[in-house]
Scaffold this motif. Structure first.
Motif, mmCIF file in Angstrom:
data_model
loop_
_atom_site.group_PDB
_atom_site.id
_atom_site.type_symbol
_atom_site.label_atom_id
_atom_site.label_comp_id
_atom_site.label_asym_id
_atom_site.label_seq_id
_atom_site.Cartn_x
_atom_site.Cartn_y
_atom_site.Cartn_z
ATOM 1 N N SER A 30 -48.067 -15.528 -34.340
ATOM 2 C CA SER A 30 -48.872 -14.372 -33.933
ATOM 3 C C SER A 30 -49.979 -14.034 -34.931
ATOM 4 O O SER A 30 -50.856 -13.229 -34.622
ATOM 5 N N ASP A 31 -49.967 -14.652 -36.112
ATOM 6 C CA ASP A 31 -51.013 -14.416 -37.110
ATOM 7 C C ASP A 31 -52.230 -15.309 -36.900
ATOM 8 O O ASP A 31 -53.235 -15.159 -37.599
ATOM 9 N N THR A 52 -57.702 -15.478 -29.390
ATOM 10 C CA THR A 52 -57.361 -14.853 -30.656
ATOM 11 C C THR A 52 -55.930 -14.317 -30.632
ATOM 12 O O THR A 52 -55.234 -14.377 -29.625
ATOM 13 N N ARG A 53 -55.505 -13.774 -31.763
ATOM 14 C CA ARG A 53 -54.095 -13.419 -31.974
ATOM 15 C C ARG A 53 -53.533 -12.520 -30.884
ATOM 16 O O ARG A 53 -52.423 -12.731 -30.393
ATOM 17 N N SER A 54 -54.317 -11.506 -30.507
ATOM 18 C CA SER A 54 -53.836 -10.565 -29.489
ATOM 19 C C SER A 54 -54.582 -10.725 -28.177
ATOM 20 O O SER A 54 -54.564 -9.819 -27.337
ATOM 21 N N ALA A 55 -55.215 -11.881 -28.017
ATOM 22 C CA ALA A 55 -55.972 -12.209 -26.799
ATOM 23 C C ALA A 55 -57.183 -11.300 -26.600
ATOM 24 O O ALA A 55 -57.685 -11.171 -25.481
ATOM 25 N N GLY A 56 -57.662 -10.702 -27.694
ATOM 26 C CA GLY A 56 -58.829 -9.848 -27.567
ATOM 27 C C GLY A 56 -60.117 -10.613 -27.356
ATOM 28 O O GLY A 56 -61.076 -10.092 -26.772
ATOM 29 N N ARG A 72 -51.329 -17.067 -24.137
ATOM 30 C CA ARG A 72 -50.316 -17.232 -25.174
ATOM 31 C C ARG A 72 -49.193 -16.239 -24.964
ATOM 32 O O ARG A 72 -49.394 -15.169 -24.363
ATOM 33 N N ASP A 73 -48.028 -16.596 -25.469
ATOM 34 C CA ASP A 73 -46.862 -15.716 -25.455
ATOM 35 C C ASP A 73 -46.356 -15.655 -26.891
ATOM 36 O O ASP A 73 -45.641 -16.561 -27.340
ATOM 37 N N ASN A 74 -46.732 -14.604 -27.614
ATOM 38 C CA ASN A 74 -46.351 -14.520 -29.023
ATOM 39 C C ASN A 74 -44.843 -14.376 -29.209
ATOM 40 O O ASN A 74 -44.293 -14.807 -30.226
#
Length: 120
Positions: A30-31, A52-56, A72-74
């Motif tokens: 997740s980083d 990106t990390r949080s799909a932003g 993605r699925d963190n």
């Protein structure tokens, strides 16, 4: 140790769909941003998409925009590439990677690749 393992590559007919997966281990998934590149026979490796990390932030190559979807699925340390309306020119080895995003995406870790062949 750091590992990225792709799966889901196959032989598919033109117009078909495939979903690639990228299972990560050995680092804090997740980083990191996650990306996909591909390399066709006799050609250089090229960018496909990243998230990106949080799909932003999500970006696609022009050649796949509107047909491919990256996600993605963190919680499961897994990235995905949904490929729709596949064309013969999508034939390539697809590589998953994890890296950093600032003004642009910079891969740090790479998987071993999975073969996608689009042919009738």
């Amino acid at each position: 140790q750091v590992q990225l393992v792709e799966s889901g590559g196959a032989l598919v007919q033109p117009g078909g769909s495939l979903r690639l997966s990228c299972a990560a281990s050995g680092f804090t998934f997740s980083d990191y941003a996650v990306g996909w590149f591909r390399q066709a026979p006799g050609k250089e490796r090229e960018f496909v998409a990243f998230i990106t990390r949080s799909a932003g932030v999500i970006r696609y190559a022009n050649s796949v925009a509107g047909r491919f979807i990256i996600s993605r699925d963190n919680a499961k340390n897994t990235g995905f590439l949904q490929m729709n309306s596949l064309k013969p020119e999508d034939t390539a080895v697809y590589y998953c990677n994890a890296g950093y995003y600032s003004a642009s995406y910079s891969p740090k870790y790479w998987g071993q690749g999975t073969q996608v062949t689009v042919s009738s």
